[in-house]
Design a protein around this motif. Sequence first.
Motif, mmCIF file in Angstrom:
data_model
loop_
_atom_site.group_PDB
_atom_site.id
_atom_site.type_symbol
_atom_site.label_atom_id
_atom_site.label_comp_id
_atom_site.label_asym_id
_atom_site.label_seq_id
_atom_site.Cartn_x
_atom_site.Cartn_y
_atom_site.Cartn_z
ATOM 1 N N MET A 165 45.704 45.358 33.626
ATOM 2 C CA MET A 165 45.071 44.384 34.523
ATOM 3 C C MET A 165 43.965 43.561 33.844
ATOM 4 O O MET A 165 43.398 42.658 34.462
ATOM 5 C CB MET A 165 44.546 45.097 35.770
ATOM 6 N N GLY A 166 43.670 43.836 32.583
ATOM 7 C CA GLY A 166 42.638 43.071 31.875
ATOM 8 C C GLY A 166 43.169 41.786 31.256
ATOM 9 O O GLY A 166 42.403 41.027 30.644
ATOM 10 N N MET A 167 44.494 41.568 31.384
ATOM 11 C CA MET A 167 45.115 40.321 30.935
ATOM 12 C C MET A 167 44.838 39.988 29.472
ATOM 13 O O MET A 167 44.746 38.814 29.090
ATOM 14 C CB MET A 167 44.680 39.150 31.833
ATOM 15 N N SER A 168 44.657 41.024 28.642
ATOM 16 C CA SER A 168 44.491 40.778 27.207
ATOM 17 C C SER A 168 45.871 40.630 26.588
ATOM 18 O O SER A 168 46.880 40.853 27.258
ATOM 19 C CB SER A 168 43.766 41.956 26.559
ATOM 20 N N THR A 169 45.893 40.285 25.325
ATOM 21 C CA THR A 169 47.161 40.354 24.614
ATOM 22 C C THR A 169 47.431 41.837 24.328
ATOM 23 O O THR A 169 46.518 42.656 24.372
ATOM 24 C CB THR A 169 47.082 39.558 23.287
#
Length: 365
Positions: free
Chosen positions: A226-230
């Motif tokens: 859910m942190g939307m990092s790569t």
Amino acid sequence: MDEIGCSREEVLSLLAGYRARDVPHERIFSSMCTVPHKIALEVHKYFASTNLGDPGLYPGTAEIERRLISDLGCLLHGKDIGGYATSGGTESNLQAVRIAKKLHPTDKPNIVVPKSAHFSFDKTSDILGVEMRMAPYKEGSFTVDTGKMAELVDKNTIAVACVAGTTEYGVIDDVKSVSSIALENDIWCHVDAAFGGLVIPFMKNPVPFDFEIDGVSSITLDPHKMGMSTIPCGTFLIREPEHLKLLSVDSPYLTMKTSFTLTGTRPGADVAGAYAVLKYLGREGFRDIVSGCLENTRRLVSGMEAFGYKKVLNPVLNLASFYAADIPEGWKVSRTRAGHMRFVMMPHVTRDVVETFLDEVSRLH
Ligand code: 0PR
């Protein structure tokens, strides 16, 4: 490998052909990963050559990693929390059990985990030679029966674990009770919040699940969910940073003379990207994203119910499950071990995606 290289255009077109075979995100309900935030993508490229495995060469990037850990530790109500960026939840869960094993040397170590535990605990058990005992669900729920969990603990138990945002149903174990078991037995308590760690803090009236609870020793939280990092970016957060030293081995020829991480070379790009997302969105931005995902989850449930599909439970986080459903062609929905249809309502599952899906379901009837 070919003797002579191709042109840039040829390479890109070759790869684009393969990429076109992948399932587009607008059709994926089965994944806990999502389309990276645009700022994470931008930053990723900028930090592509950094290696946190040799932090003395990249002190700036190493500082970003420290800030990522410190910000996430604060978010989870910790003070001076330690930890590092891992390759994901699997590594973080493994490292927690490794520490517990070092702290409690015994011939036949075991860990007690909920039935919902992610399969990374099976890997952990196999790699570390630690027996894994599974505590059943509380009658009529998908959270752990903490009474039964306590009964499985014996003198060889080195750790108990619980899940805040289970992989299959998105429910939250009673972390307080599990941590009490740990405190009573003087053992490690690990909370797997790989998914829920960046959802629960942004909900209205969140249940306590983190360092706010005394007995919690360590937490898994994955920015690549859910942190939307790569990908890949997990974090392992630990109440007593000193305990990381139990994992240290000598790395004499590097800029850091000891190493406690599991992997050697570690990407800085995804870590910088994960931190960029935290800075860019702030708590307010995350609250908006989480509330949108929860809203879409409710819309999916009401839409499916209108077609007569029965939900398995009232969603707690942004994950919905149904007893059975006809799925239109081309959509990716997974099934739980019990055979329920499982929809993970990640940020890429927008309201438009939900409406398109429901519209296609309606045409099946
Ligand atoms: N803990 C929990 C609660 C998880 O849900 C997961 C993964 C892990 C640990 C392990 O994390 P890593 O996979 O980062 O090591 N949960 C997802 C799952 O198994 C991972 C996933 C993501 C699977 C995207 C498929 C997919 O398309 O369902």
